[in-house]
Design a protein around this motif. Structure first.
Motif, PDB file in Angstrom:
ATOM      1  N   UNK A   1       0.864  -1.195   0.000  1.00 29.94           N
ATOM      2  CA  UNK A   1       0.000   0.000   0.000  1.00 29.94           C
ATOM      3  C   UNK A   1       0.893   1.236   0.000  1.00 29.94           C
ATOM      4  N   UNK A   2       0.577   2.161  -0.903  1.00 33.56           N
ATOM      5  CA  UNK A   2       1.345   3.385  -1.062  1.00 33.56           C
ATOM      6  C   UNK A   2       0.570   4.530  -0.413  1.00 33.56           C
ATOM      7  N   UNK A   3       1.134   5.114   0.633  1.00 35.27           N
ATOM      8  CA  UNK A   3       0.450   6.168   1.387  1.00 35.27           C
ATOM      9  C   UNK A   3       1.044   7.552   1.118  1.00 35.27           C
ATOM     10  N   UNK A   4       1.771   7.698   0.035  1.00 33.20           N
ATOM     11  CA  UNK A   4       2.337   8.999  -0.331  1.00 33.20           C
ATOM     12  C   UNK A   4       1.335   9.775  -1.185  1.00 33.20           C
ATOM     13  N   UNK A   5       1.064  11.007  -0.784  1.00 39.50           N
ATOM     14  CA  UNK A   5       0.068  11.815  -1.504  1.00 39.50           C
ATOM     15  C   UNK A   5       0.501  12.098  -2.938  1.00 39.50           C
ATOM     16  N   UNK A   6       1.780  12.340  -3.148  1.00 42.87           N
ATOM     17  CA  UNK A   6       2.258  12.760  -4.465  1.00 42.87           C
ATOM     18  C   UNK A   6       2.514  11.589  -5.413  1.00 42.87           C
ATOM     19  N   UNK A   7       2.366  10.356  -4.923  1.00 43.64           N
ATOM     20  CA  UNK A   7       2.715   9.200  -5.741  1.00 43.64           C
ATOM     21  C   UNK A   7       1.617   8.879  -6.754  1.00 43.64           C
ATOM     22  N   UNK A   8       1.992   8.573  -7.986  1.00 42.55           N
ATOM     23  CA  UNK A   8       0.976   8.179  -8.980  1.00 42.55           C
ATOM     24  C   UNK A   8       0.312   6.843  -8.643  1.00 42.55           C
ATOM     25  N   UNK A   9       0.923   6.048  -7.762  1.00 40.83           N
ATOM     26  CA  UNK A   9       0.329   4.765  -7.375  1.00 40.83           C
ATOM     27  C   UNK A   9      -0.289   4.833  -5.970  1.00 40.83           C
ATOM     28  N   UNK A  10      -0.557   6.050  -5.509  1.00 35.31           N
ATOM     29  CA  UNK A  10      -1.078   6.237  -4.154  1.00 35.31           C
ATOM     30  C   UNK A  10      -2.393   5.488  -3.955  1.00 35.31           C
ATOM     31  N   UNK A  11      -2.535   4.894  -2.767  1.00 38.75           N
ATOM     32  CA  UNK A  11      -3.767   4.182  -2.412  1.00 38.75           C
ATOM     33  C   UNK A  11      -4.647   4.989  -1.460  1.00 38.75           C
ATOM     34  N   UNK A  12      -4.348   6.250  -1.283  1.00 36.79           N
ATOM     35  CA  UNK A  12      -5.076   7.044  -0.290  1.00 36.79           C
ATOM     36  C   UNK A  12      -6.546   7.236  -0.629  1.00 36.79           C
ATOM     37  N   UNK A  13      -6.905   7.049  -1.899  1.00 34.93           N
ATOM     38  CA  UNK A  13      -8.317   7.197  -2.263  1.00 34.93           C
ATOM     39  C   UNK A  13      -9.107   5.898  -2.113  1.00 34.93           C
ATOM     40  N   UNK A  14      -8.436   4.815  -1.694  1.00 36.47           N
ATOM     41  CA  UNK A  14      -9.145   3.552  -1.483  1.00 36.47           C
ATOM     42  C   UNK A  14      -9.786   3.571  -0.096  1.00 36.47           C
ATOM     43  N   UNK A  15     -11.099   3.352   0.002  1.00 41.02           N
ATOM     44  CA  UNK A  15     -11.772   3.437   1.313  1.00 41.02           C
ATOM     45  C   UNK A  15     -11.238   2.442   2.344  1.00 41.02           C
ATOM     46  N   UNK A  16     -10.662   1.329   1.893  1.00 38.16           N
ATOM     47  CA  UNK A  16     -10.155   0.334   2.840  1.00 38.16           C
ATOM     48  C   UNK A  16      -8.900   0.808   3.572  1.00 38.16           C
ATOM     49  N   UNK A  17      -8.310   1.916   3.098  1.00 34.26           N
ATOM     50  CA  UNK A  17      -7.151   2.480   3.793  1.00 34.26           C
ATOM     51  C   UNK A  17      -7.538   2.943   5.193  1.00 34.26           C
TER      52      UNK A  17
ATOM     53  N   UNK B   1      -4.700   1.341  21.272  1.00 42.44           N
ATOM     54  CA  UNK B   1      -4.577   2.795  21.353  1.00 42.44           C
ATOM     55  C   UNK B   1      -4.653   3.470  19.981  1.00 42.44           C
ATOM     56  N   UNK B   2      -4.636   2.691  18.906  1.00 44.26           N
ATOM     57  CA  UNK B   2      -4.661   3.281  17.564  1.00 44.26           C
ATOM     58  C   UNK B   2      -5.989   3.977  17.293  1.00 44.26           C
ATOM     59  N   UNK B   3      -5.894   5.231  16.854  1.00 45.75           N
ATOM     60  CA  UNK B   3      -7.104   5.978  16.487  1.00 45.75           C
ATOM     61  C   UNK B   3      -7.492   5.711  15.036  1.00 45.75           C
ATOM     62  N   UNK B   4      -6.498   5.473  14.202  1.00 44.35           N
ATOM     63  CA  UNK B   4      -6.739   5.048  12.822  1.00 44.35           C
ATOM     64  C   UNK B   4      -5.693   4.004  12.479  1.00 44.35           C
ATOM     65  N   UNK B   5      -5.984   3.144  11.531  1.00 47.95           N
ATOM     66  CA  UNK B   5      -5.094   1.996  11.293  1.00 47.95           C
ATOM     67  C   UNK B   5      -3.717   2.410  10.776  1.00 47.95           C
ATOM     68  N   UNK B   6      -2.688   1.873  11.392  1.00 48.91           N
ATOM     69  CA  UNK B   6      -1.337   2.019  10.856  1.00 48.91           C
ATOM     70  C   UNK B   6      -1.167   1.060   9.682  1.00 48.91           C
ATOM     71  N   UNK B   7      -1.624  -0.175   9.874  1.00 46.27           N
ATOM     72  CA  UNK B   7      -1.719  -1.145   8.783  1.00 46.27           C
ATOM     73  C   UNK B   7      -3.199  -1.355   8.508  1.00 46.27           C
ATOM     74  N   UNK B   8      -3.625  -1.055   7.314  1.00 46.48           N
ATOM     75  CA  UNK B   8      -5.046  -1.036   6.976  1.00 46.48           C
ATOM     76  C   UNK B   8      -5.563  -2.402   6.541  1.00 46.48           C
ATOM     77  N   UNK B   9      -6.871  -2.453   6.420  1.00 48.08           N
ATOM     78  CA  UNK B   9      -7.501  -3.664   5.880  1.00 48.08           C
ATOM     79  C   UNK B   9      -7.024  -3.907   4.448  1.00 48.08           C
ATOM     80  N   UNK B  10      -6.773  -2.845   3.687  1.00 47.87           N
ATOM     81  CA  UNK B  10      -6.284  -3.002   2.319  1.00 47.87           C
ATOM     82  C   UNK B  10      -4.912  -3.669   2.319  1.00 47.87           C
TER      83      UNK B  10
END
Length: 677
Positions: free
Chosen positions: A59-75, A87-96
């Motif tokens: 999973x690519x979490x870089x905003x500027x990357x052309x292969x970014x996965x940030x728009x996938x809801x499973x992130x 203690x995690x408020x949002x997933x460090x490792x996502x379902x994706x």
């Protein structure tokens, strides 16, 4: 061979990332190697990576990357299998990332998949591929978070090999998870040689690592205050970043060391910075290995280190390439630093030794060590792991593991006793895969786990399924045994935890086997067969208090034919001795006045845990206390009668339940328990 390393990411500055990249690069000289990262948040790793090693990002979490996965809801969705920190408020490792990892594990063409983190190890245990599964523990599993520690220990059983950084940690993991001792190996971190080395002339002391409480940089600052007071021309440089930076800065200013102590911040690579110093100090409270120790040694620096568990003492040879001081002893640390600061020749000599001794952690040695671990793991794969066990008419256990491959000829069944008194017994396996554990003299008393051990020393645990233990003939084994042998020798093969094949062995020179126990509100009548000793005059049944062995209740024994006895345990006696809320009495036979006690229980059976199988009535006895005849008590009763309209107050009633049962050791016992009115 194709080898895949699993990591969370390569985007943080940590020893695990460095060690994984170093080992991957070392192996890439002879193998196809890739690193599979669950996530990517920055463009480059902090550490150099051999160009022969490929990187696959799930999973690519870089905003500027052309292969970014940030728009996938499973992130934004938490994983279902991968352990999540509460203690995690949002997933460090996502379902994706989790789904893509499971897909990778199911479809990879790798020959070996290596997990470099405990949570990935749990994921690896779910994989169904035919590759070797290996985990590298870079820390101490005993201190891992409870929310995943139990799952991790269970996952270990699905792996082909486990590595730990030090011999002490191999022992520790083996004690925590005994079933995987056969596949544990020591694998120190891989640390490359330094491109430049210290000349040992700069008056600079170096410390480096994450600035967090456990690394204890406050101690080296305190120690340096003593050093600089005697040698004001020396300086201390601390490399690294972290949460303790502000506290360390305040400490430096409070001690007036701001002109001599410098917080240098993170440095990658750090080896060129080490070459500027002449002494390295590691003040950690706990250190599973200590990559920086080897990096400093490779750069020609003698090391002063605390004796932190367990890494430093496995790297440093005290007095040759460094000095080890007790944890928490700042004065000893200052003294050791001064020894090196004030003796130029010794410092240079130890620095040269450090360079020589660091070689055993460099790429060639690490590559050979890891290849040997993989070779052994593959050899274990060829050994049988499932078995059947059958008890014959005399009580011997016949083990069948199937026909051995040629390389398995000469293998043995290894039986290891569990619990506080470990022991080992071995039995030869025929080429057809059969072995016999004899009923006489085969296994001393205890519970034994079985493995197959090849001639080369490789070993695998044996498992059985629900049909794997045939104990039908055990019920017809002739007991007691003939004269000249222990009266009771009985082997009970069974399926244990994680489906491990186990054998319970019972060996008793004397024994009283319960035939029947009849219980009512008045008494418990015990009928038993006594083996190995003849009941004589003065024979009694004794109930011994579990906690206070000096408290003993005796009940007469009536001896019958063929060593049979009966005895009546008086319920009223048990109740009179009761002291709430509960107490336990273990039952023994004293076959004659002055004779040694004989345990009374249920052992001649195929029932492994009679405590939950054989149940008996539980009489409840009501106790009315005797009225006190003192003058004060009489006055109190008159007052109570007056306040109660002329009626006497009801006398309190105590209820005690008597519970006969078999203990975990299959011994007869009576528990008396307060019952709520």
């Amino acid at each position: 061979m194709k080898i895949s390393f699993l990591v969370r990411d390569l985007c943080h500055m940590g020893g695990v990332v460095s060690a994984t990249q170093n080992l991957a690069g070392a192996l890439a000289a002879r193998h196809e190697v890739e690193i599979v990262a669950l996530r990517k948040v920055r463009d480059e790793s902090y550490f150099p990576l051999d160009p022969r090693v490929s990187v696959r990002v799930l999973t690519d979490l870089r905003k500027h990357s052309p292969t970014s996965d940030l728009d996938d809801p499973l992130i934004e969705v938490f994983p279902k299998v991968y352990p999540v920190d509460p203690a995690e408020k949002k997933p460090v490792v996502s379902r994706l990332a989790e789904l893509r990892l499971l897909e990778f594990l199911a479809t990879t063409d790798a020959d070996v998949v290596v997990s470099s983190s405990p949570r990935n190890t749990i994921m690896l245990s779910y994989a169904e591929g035919n590759y070797l599964r290996v985990t590298q523990e870079h820390s101490m599993p005993s201190i891992y978070a409870k929310y995943y520690q139990g799952r991790l220990f269970k996952a270990y059983h699905s792996l082909d090999a486990l590595t730990a950084l030090t011999p002490e940690e191999v022992v520790s993991i083996g004690n925590q998870v005994p079933g995987v001792r056969n596949r544990l190996a020591v694998m120190p971190n891989c640390v490359p040689a330094a491109p430049v080395q210290s000349k040992s002339t700069n008056k600079v002391i170096i410390a480096a690592g994450l600035l967090k409480e456990n690394k204890n940089f406050a101690a080296v600052i305190d120690a340096f205050a003593t050093v600089v007071a005697k040698r004001p021309d020396w300086r201390l440089r601390i490399y690294g970043g972290g949460t303790e930076k502000a506290n360390l800065r305040k400490q430096i200013e409070t001690l007036g060391l701001h002109n001599t102590v410098t917080l240098m911040g993170p440095a990658a690579p750090v080896s060129p910075e080490f070459s500027k110093g002449s002494v390295f100090v590691l003040p950690s409270k706990r250190e599973a290995f200590g990559n920086v120790i080897v990096e400093a040694m490779a750069a020609g620096l003698p090391v002063v280190s605390t004796d932190a568990d367990h890494g430093p003492r496995n790297i440093i040879t005290h007095g040759e390439d460094g000095l080890i001081v007790p944890r928490g002893d700042t004065a000893a640390m200052a003294e050791a630093i001064l020894e090196l600061v004030e003796d130029d020749e010794r410092r240079k000599r130890m620095g040269a030794a450090a360079v020589r001794n660091a070689v055993r952690f460099h790429e060639p040695a690490s590559c050979a060590r890891f290849e040997a671990i993989l070779h052994d793991a593959a050899a274990r794969r060829a050994l049988p792991t499932t078995a059947t066990a059958q008890v014959d008419g005399m009580g011997a256990v016949h083990i069948d593991v199937g026909t051995l491959p040629p390389e398995g000829h000469g293998a043995e069944i290894v039986c290891r006793r569990t619990g506080r008194n470990p022991a080992e017994e071995r039995f030869a396996i025929d080429p057809d895969g059969s072995a016999v554990v004899p009923w006489r003299g085969g296994l001393p008393e205890g519970t034994w786990e079985l493995s197959v051990r090849a001639q080369d020393g490789n070993e695998v645990p044996l498992t059985v399924d629900g049909y794997g233990c045939d104990v039908r003939d055990l019920l017809n084994v002739p007991l007691p045994r003939q004269a000249g042998a222990p009266a009771l020798e009985l082997l009970l093969p069974h399926r244990g935890e994680m489906d491990r094949l186990r054998i319970r062995s019972v060996v008793r020179e004397t024994h009283a086997e319960i035939d029947a126990l009849d219980v009512d509100n008045e008494s418990a009548e015990v009928a038993a067969s006594v083996w190995g000793v003849a009941p004589g005059p003065g024979a009694v049944l004794e109930a011994v208090h579990r906690k206070d062995k000096e408290r003993v209740l005796s009940f007469p024994v009536t001896a019958g034919e063929d060593g049979r006895i009966t005895a009546v345990v008086d319920c009223a006696t048990l109740v009179r001795e009761h002291e709430g809320p509960e107490q336990i009495w273990d039952v023994w036979l004293r076959p004659a006045a002055g004779a040694e006690r004989v345990q009374v229980g249920k052992l001649a059976t195929d029932v492994l845990a009679p405590i939950g199988v054989f149940t008996f009535p539980r009489p409840v006895i009501r106790i009315l206390p005797e009225p006190s005849r003192t003058l004060l008590a009489k006055v109190g009763r008159r007052v109570t009668r007056t306040l109660n309209g002329g009626k006497p107050a009801p006398r309190p009633v105590t209820k005690v339940e008597i519970r006969p049962y078999y203990t975990a050791l299959s011994q007869l016992a009576f528990k008396t328990v307060d019952v709520a009115p």
